[in-house]
Scaffold this motif. Structure first.
Motif: not given
Length: 297
Positions: A278-296
């Protein structure tokens, strides 16, 4: 389609004696909150076993991460692959200061990316290890020793998928960190640094205070333990929905999302895989993807 075979992993640990679990319900209640928003549909298929794909995923011509099996994701979870994250920034948007650990809950960026972080370690669902390997998106996990010591091996298997970074969440998960003395707070944080290094060979540089509770003494203890930043969050995932800190109930570029290792006891009979689907559904439905916080950060 077949599962990728479980790898042999280096610092294999046998399960220890059962940890005291009487307080886990209070941990879950204190760290979580009431759900809101509209439930997202997502088919959850049960699976087991670990996987060891390469962590060096790249974008394909379709804009998704290479090596991800789209048919498998639809069959197991009812979801598409995530879009490939943008290239890591040449200069991290947040510069951490070891002399005065930086507090952050968001990364300044214009990209439609968010960061998935998972805390505690209460539930240890083997199917979630497979899920991490299936989706191949970066996850940052902050572990508390009192909640993982009954099965250190579970988190080693998760770490060895290649998509997980391990950070510090104290030894005993005290939800009232500000009520502790400097030495007590230092012992919680520095003690967990020692344990995480011994079990997984890692040296975390980010601290997440239990429940998000901290004071100036917590910052000083974080510095004293050698960590450089304190990570909070903008959204918190519940069973089906997210709790937002903004009134429009939308992700913003660079938001950090909080999740927990939870199972049927904490999720009203649902599984960790159900919640994360369900979390991944929320993220994708809003047009987002997931990045690595340790790279930012």
């Amino acid at each position: 389609m077949t599962d990728i075979q479980q790898p042999q992993w280096s610092r294999r640990r046998f399960m220890g004696g059962a940890a005291g679990l009487a307080t886990l319900g209070s941990f879950a209640a204190a760290c979580g909150g009431a759900s809101d928003g509209t439930a997202m549909a997502g088919a959850v298929a049960s699976s087991s076993g670990a996987a060891a794909p390469s962590a060096s995923a790249t974008a394909t011509s379709t804009g998704t991460v290479s090596g991800v099996d789209a048919d498998l994701l639809m069959q197991r979870y009812g979801l598409q692959p995530f879009a490939a994250a943008p290239a890591n920034p040449a200069v991290k948007p947040i510069t951490l200061d070891p002399r005065d650990p930086t507090i952050f809950s968001h990364v300044p960026t214009s990209e439609k990316i968010c960061f998935v972080t998972i805390d505690d370690g209460i539930d240890k669902d083997p199917a979630f290890i497979q899920m991490a390997a299936d989706f191949q998106i970066p996850l940052t996990i902050s572990l508390a020793d009192t909640l993982i010591r009954d099965d250190y091996a579970y988190f080693e298997k998760l770490y060895e998928t290649g998509y997980v970074s391990i950070q510090n969440h104290t030894v005993n998960h005290p939800l009232s960190m500000p009520s502790l003395s400097y030495q007590e707070q230092l012992d919680e944080i520095a003690g967990q640094q020692t344990k995480l290094h011994a079990e997984y060979g890692v040296t975390p540089y980010i601290f997440r205070p239990p429940g998000g509770n901290y004071d100036s003494v917590t910052q000083e203890a974080t510095r004293g333990a050698g960590l450089k930043g304190m990570m909070l969050w903008k959204e918190a995932m519940e069973i089906n929905d997210m709790e937002y800190q903004t009134s429009d109930h939308n992700l913003q570029p660079g938001d950090i999302i909080l999740c927990h290792f939870r199972g049927p006891t904490q999720l009203k009979g649902e599984t960790m895989v159900h919640m994360m689907t369900h979390l991944y559904s929320h993220i994708q439905a809003q047009g987002f993807t997931v990045a690595d916080v340790t790279k930012y950060v």
